[in-house]
Structure formats: structure tokens, C-alpha cells
Design an enzyme around this catalytic site. Structure first.
Site, PDB file in Angstrom:
ATOM      1  N   ASP A 207     -27.006 -51.987-109.881  1.00 28.73           N
ATOM      2  CA  ASP A 207     -25.839 -52.813-109.527  1.00 28.73           C
ATOM      3  C   ASP A 207     -26.091 -53.567-108.217  1.00 28.73           C
ATOM      4  OD1 ASP A 207     -23.297 -53.887-109.526  1.00 28.73           O
ATOM      5  OD2 ASP A 207     -22.353 -52.100-108.679  1.00 28.73           O
TER       6      ASP A 207
ATOM      7  N   ALA B 194     -34.028 -50.680-102.656  1.00 28.58           N
ATOM      8  CA  ALA B 194     -34.060 -50.313-104.074  1.00 28.58           C
ATOM      9  C   ALA B 194     -35.120 -51.106-104.841  1.00 28.58           C
ATOM     10  CB  ALA B 194     -32.682 -50.531-104.695  1.00 28.58           C
TER      11      ALA B 194
ATOM     12  N   PHE C 164     -28.605 -49.314-105.643  1.00 26.94           N
ATOM     13  CA  PHE C 164     -27.610 -50.143-104.941  1.00 26.94           C
ATOM     14  C   PHE C 164     -26.262 -49.404-104.976  1.00 26.94           C
ATOM     15  CE2 PHE C 164     -30.779 -52.785-107.018  1.00 26.94           C
ATOM     16  CZ  PHE C 164     -31.284 -53.536-105.967  1.00 26.94           C
TER      17      PHE C 164
ATOM     18  N   CYS D 137     -23.661 -59.773-110.755  1.00 28.26           N
ATOM     19  CA  CYS D 137     -22.325 -60.192-110.312  1.00 28.26           C
ATOM     20  C   CYS D 137     -22.388 -61.580-109.714  1.00 28.26           C
ATOM     21  CB  CYS D 137     -21.709 -59.188-109.355  1.00 28.26           C
ATOM     22  SG  CYS D 137     -22.687 -58.876-107.909  1.00 28.26           S
TER      23      CYS D 137
ATOM     24  N   ARG E 262     -17.346 -47.129-114.046  1.00 23.63           N
ATOM     25  CA  ARG E 262     -17.428 -45.758-113.490  1.00 23.63           C
ATOM     26  C   ARG E 262     -16.851 -44.748-114.490  1.00 23.63           C
ATOM     27  NH1 ARG E 262     -16.517 -48.540-108.461  1.00 23.63           N
ATOM     28  NH2 ARG E 262     -14.257 -48.487-108.674  1.00 23.63           N
TER      29      ARG E 262
ATOM     30  N   SER F 120     -29.262 -49.526 -99.048  1.00 20.88           N
ATOM     31  CA  SER F 120     -29.922 -49.957 -97.814  1.00 20.88           C
ATOM     32  C   SER F 120     -28.992 -50.003 -96.602  1.00 20.88           C
ATOM     33  CB  SER F 120     -30.535 -51.346 -98.025  1.00 20.88           C
ATOM     34  OG  SER F 120     -29.518 -52.285 -98.281  1.00 20.88           O
TER      35      SER F 120
HETATM   36  N1  SAH Z   1     -22.590 -49.864-107.112  1.00 20.57           N
HETATM   37  C1  SAH Z   1     -21.705 -50.046-105.975  1.00 20.57           C
HETATM   38  C2  SAH Z   1     -21.625 -51.476-105.508  1.00 20.57           C
HETATM   39  C3  SAH Z   1     -22.941 -52.094-105.168  1.00 20.57           C
HETATM   40  S1  SAH Z   1     -22.820 -53.562-104.259  1.00 20.57           S
HETATM   41  C4  SAH Z   1     -20.315 -49.520-106.313  1.00 20.57           C
HETATM   42  O1  SAH Z   1     -19.972 -49.455-107.500  1.00 20.57           O
HETATM   43  O2  SAH Z   1     -19.579 -49.214-105.386  1.00 20.57           O
HETATM   44  C5  SAH Z   1     -24.492 -53.804-103.834  1.00 20.57           C
HETATM   45  C6  SAH Z   1     -25.018 -52.832-102.814  1.00 20.57           C
HETATM   46  O3  SAH Z   1     -26.411 -53.051-102.655  1.00 20.57           O
HETATM   47  C7  SAH Z   1     -24.436 -52.978-101.411  1.00 20.57           C
HETATM   48  O4  SAH Z   1     -23.928 -51.739-101.010  1.00 20.57           O
HETATM   49  C8  SAH Z   1     -25.615 -53.381-100.522  1.00 20.57           C
HETATM   50  O5  SAH Z   1     -25.558 -52.790 -99.235  1.00 20.57           O
HETATM   51  C9  SAH Z   1     -26.762 -52.819-101.309  1.00 20.57           C
HETATM   52  N2  SAH Z   1     -28.071 -53.447-101.109  1.00 20.57           N
HETATM   53  C10 SAH Z   1     -28.355 -54.759-100.868  1.00 20.57           C
HETATM   54  N3  SAH Z   1     -29.697 -54.945-100.847  1.00 20.57           N
HETATM   55  C11 SAH Z   1     -30.268 -53.746-101.100  1.00 20.57           C
HETATM   56  C12 SAH Z   1     -31.620 -53.295-101.226  1.00 20.57           C
HETATM   57  N4  SAH Z   1     -32.633 -54.148-101.121  1.00 20.57           N
HETATM   58  N5  SAH Z   1     -31.824 -51.992-101.491  1.00 20.57           N
HETATM   59  C13 SAH Z   1     -30.789 -51.128-101.620  1.00 20.57           C
HETATM   60  N6  SAH Z   1     -29.507 -51.500-101.525  1.00 20.57           N
HETATM   61  C14 SAH Z   1     -29.237 -52.779-101.265  1.00 20.57           C
END
Ligand code: SAH
Length: 418
Positions: free
Chosen positions: A322, A305, A254, A362, A238, A277
Site C-alpha cells: 500500500d 519497503a 508501507f 492511490c 482492513r 519508513s
Molecule cells: N497501509 C497504511 C497506509 C499507507 S500510506 C494504512 O492502511 O494505514 C503509505 C505509507 O508509506 C506512509 O506511511 C509512508 O510513510 C510510507 N512510505 C513512503 N515511502 C516509503 C518507503 N520507501 N518505504 C517504506 N514506507 C514508505
């Protein structure tokens, strides 16, 4: 570490063993005896003892009890916590003859906290990981601090049965005035533990609390948000995004509660678009953007996404990808590679000339070399040459034990498009 007194006692078997004669000792202390020739990983200080290495369990231990680990020849190799329901049958806390009693546990926890307090990279950080399980020689224990609140996850029977002792230690050494337990549902299933959440010490946490990370402010839902509420492991990335975002149109895929989008906004992005999502995460992302950059043009999309990145539209100059872990198990790796490749490929199609991409995986099974190959495949297929500008990883409050490579899960790449 000075000997503190923690005013909570657990089963007294945990401390004060003597080594009076191996047979007498063996009779007194529950122990496992390894299969012949299965002592190698223990001698290499790997903290997991798998069920297949165990020949016998003696002394009728209960889940979480302290066990001695003996080679087939009867040599004392280590001590650890018993997990009768898990494939990982014993989590090793000490190697050799040292016994991890209450004081030992207190010392390790205090040491983890002190290391963070003294780390130059963590000065002025109020939201950080205080205990990172195996990496701090405390398998099964994760502690994240959000200012005055410590959020604790016990993911093994050994740590769960010591919850009162650990809470007493943390209330003294963590610097947080209250503690809250969050469950790890996967771990609970694996270990046969009940799902338990709730206050451990001090006042119960508010529904959302506010943390500061450099210039950034975030609302965190430590009670029902993902993990312990916030992705502390992305803090350094970040910071990087905040430094790179000036004048760029930013896409945060995400986005969870907008960690990267807020960094981009404060770094001077010309616009931010978030895709996430989870409805509660999107609601907090909206609050976080309003809190930090009320005037910025922001589009927050509640949706998939994987699907949205495929759509044609305006190009972006900085894209963060992410996703959640796509390769939780080794057998998922092939499918995960395709999914990561697809994400990067489609992101490259939406990338302006000279755009920057941050892509993360991750999952321990997606190692740095493999992830780089995936990015290479995406670059070829998208006909967009890329440079690897920087390898990205978790910050120093998320160390990795060199004896436990499984703890190395976060890999990222900062890619420059040409
Ligand atoms: N970038 C964020 C952490 C992401 S964790 C940060 O730094 O705080 C992954 C995220 O993807 C979660 O919030 C989860 O709800 C979301 N997610 C999971 N599947 C998804 C999809 N198909 N489309 C969009 N978001 C999704």
C-alpha cells in the site's frame, strides 16, 4: 434540509441575489465569462473550471469569493468559488441559476453527514469521512470524524475564507464536540494560502486519540499524523484482511501505523512483519500492535519497503502493498507503473504457494485497467500465475462523483497466487 441559522456571517455577497436584468446583475456580482465554445465541461457538471476556459474576470473578486459563470453568449451556467492562483480557477458548487449561499453550504454539509448516518454500511462506525469534497458537491472541503473529534481540511481559497462559517455549521451537525484544522501543504501552495493548523471549535485534541474499528483499536495522531491522522479509505480492505489472515504469515509493506497488520493480527495471523519508513508512524504501529495483540510475534522494520521487498528471506502467505501515491501527475505514470510492477514482482517472489496479495495504487492516474495490466506484467516476470479474486476500493463514506472522475483515486486488487 430545514433552514438552520448559522451564527457566523461571511461576506454578505454570498446570498440573496436576484436576477433583476442581466446587465444590472452582471455589474453587481463578480463573474467570469468563458471563452467561446468552452462551456461543455460546465454543462456536464464538472466542478473544475480551468484557467484556459476563462476569457474575462469582472467585478474584481477576492480569492475565495463567490462568482457567477457566464457562457460567451451571456447565459448563467453555474456559481463557484474563485481561486485566482490556481490552474483550477473556479470550483463550481451549483449549476444553473441556483446560488450557493450560506444556507446552501449548511444544507450540503448537513446532507453529507446525514447520508453517512443513514448508510447501512456505516452503522456503528465512529471513525469515518463525513465530507468528501467534490463527491459531496463541496469542492475543497474534507471532514474526517474520529469519535468526538472532527478533523477538517480546507484545500481551496473558497473553503478557507469560509472557515468560521463551516466550523459553526460542523459544530452543530457533525456530532463531534471539537474540531481541528489540518493543512494540505500541496493545496496551500497551489492556492497561495497560508499553512494553518489548529483548533476550530471545542477543546484541542490530545496528542493521540483512540478509535475503534470493529474489533480493532487504533491510536491516531490527528495533529501531526499523515493526512488527517489515519487512512479511513482502507477500512473495508482492513475488514477483508482480518477475515483472510487466519494462520498466515503476513507482510504489511508501507504499514504506516499498522492498520493492516492489526487487522491481520486480530484475524489470527501466525506472524506479522511491518515495513514503514516514517519513525513516528512506526512508533504508533508498535503501540497499536501492543494494544490489540500483545502476544503475537511481530517484526517491525523501520526502512525502505522498495529495498526490503527485494531481499531474500522467509516466505509470506499474505502480503499487503500500500505505497504512497507514485503517480501524482500524469507524466509520472510510466515511472509509477515500473515501480508498482517491481513491488508486485518482488512480493510474488516472497509469496508462498497459495499466498494472497493485496496491492493498492492511490492515484487517479493509475486507473483500474492500467493497474491490472501492471499486475499482469509482474505475474509474467515472476513466473507466478495469479487470479484476480476481488477488486478493492474505498468504502461508501468516500464516494466518487460521476461528474468528477479525478476523485476516483484508490484502486486495489486481491490476487491469489497459484
Ligand atoms: N497501509 C497504511 C497506509 C499507507 S500510506 C494504512 O492502511 O494505514 C503509505 C505509507 O508509506 C506512509 O506511511 C509512508 O510513510 C510510507 N512510505 C513512503 N515511502 C516509503 C518507503 N520507501 N518505504 C517504506 N514506507 C514508505
Amino acid at each position: 434540509m430545514g433552514a438552520r441559522e448559522y451564527h457566523v456571517r461571511i461576506r454578505s455577497q454570498a446570498s440573496g441575489m436576484d436576477a433583476a436584468g442581466r446587465m444590472a446583475h452582471r455589474d453587481a456580482v463578480p463573474h467570469v465569462i468563458l471563452q467561446p465554445g468552452r462551456d461543455r465541461s460546465v454543462r456536464r457538471r464538472h466542478p473544475w473550471l480551468l484557467s484556459g476556459s476563462v476569457a474575462e474576470v469582472e467585478g474584481d473578486p477576492a480569492p475565495g469569493d463567490l462568482l457567477q459563470v457566464l457562457s460567451a453568449e451571456g447565459e448563467i451556467l453555474a456559481h463557484g468559488h474563485y481561486s485566482p492562483r490556481s490552474e483550477i480557477r473556479v470550483r463550481l458548487l451549483c449549476f444553473g441559476k441556483e446560488v450557493p449561499g450560506e444556507e446552501h453550504l449548511g444544507g450540503r454539509i448537513e446532507q453529507s453527514v446525514v447520508r453517512r448516518r443513514e448508510a447501512p454500511q456505516l452503522q456503528d462506525r465512529e471513525a469515518l469521512r463525513l465530507v468528501n469534497a467534490e463527491a459531496d458537491d463541496l469542492p475543497g472541503l474534507v471532514v474526517d470524524r474520529y469519535g468526538e473529534l472532527a478533523v477538517v481540511r480546507f484545500s481551496t481559497a473558497g473553503m478557507a475564507v469560509r472557515r468560521e462559517l463551516i466550523s459553526a455549521i460542523l459544530s452543530q451537525v457533525s456530532g463531534a464536540s471539537s474540531g481541528y484544522e489540518r493543512a494540505d501543504a500541496n493545496a496551500a501552495r497551489r492556492e497561495g494560502l497560508p499553512i494553518r493548523e489548529g483548533p476550530l471549535w471545542g477543546a484541542p485534541p490530545p496528542p493521540t486519540l483512540s478509535i475503534r474499528e470493529g474489533k480493532r483499536r487504533y491510536q491516531v495522531d490527528a495533529v501531526s499524523g499523515q493526512k488527517t491522522g489515519f487512512y479511513l479509505d482502507q477500512r473495508d480492505s482492513r475488514d477483508l484482511v482480518e477475515g483472510l489472515a487466519a494462520g498466515r504469515r503476513v507482510l504489511d509493506l508501507f504499514a504506516y501505523t499498522g492498520g493492516f497488520a492489526v487487522a491481520a493480527a486480530l484475524g489470527g495471523a501466525s506472524s506479522v512483519t511491518l515495513v514503514e519508513s516514517s519513525p513516528p508512524a512506526v512508533a504508533l504501529a508498535r503501540e497499536n500492535l501492543a494494544l490489540n495483540a500483545a502476544d503475537l510475534e511481530a517484526e517491525i522494520v523501520l526502512g525502505d519497503a522498495f529495498r526490503l521487498v527485494r531481499q531474500a528471506g522467509e516466505p509470506f502467505d499474505l502480503i499487503v502493498i500500500d505505497p504512497p501515491p507514485l503517480a501524482r501527475r500524469r507524466r509520472d505514470v510510466k515511472r509509477a507503473c515500473r515501480a508498482y510492477k517491481d513491488l508486485i514482482l518482488h512480493a510474488l517472489r516472497r509469496a508462498s504457494p497459495d499466498a494472497l496479495l493485496l496491492a493498492f495504487a492511490c492515484s487517479h492516474h493509475m486507473g483500474a485497467d492500467l493497474f491490472r495490466k501492471v499486475a499482469f506484467g509482474a505475474s509474467l516476470d515472476a513466473h507466478r500465475p495469479v487470479q484476480v479474486l476481488q477488486a478493492l476500493q474505498a468504502p461508501v463514506d468516500h464516494p466518487v462523483s460521476i461528474h468528477h472522475p479525478e476523485g476516483d483515486y484508490l484502486n486495489g486488487l486481491l490476487l491469489g497466487t497459484v
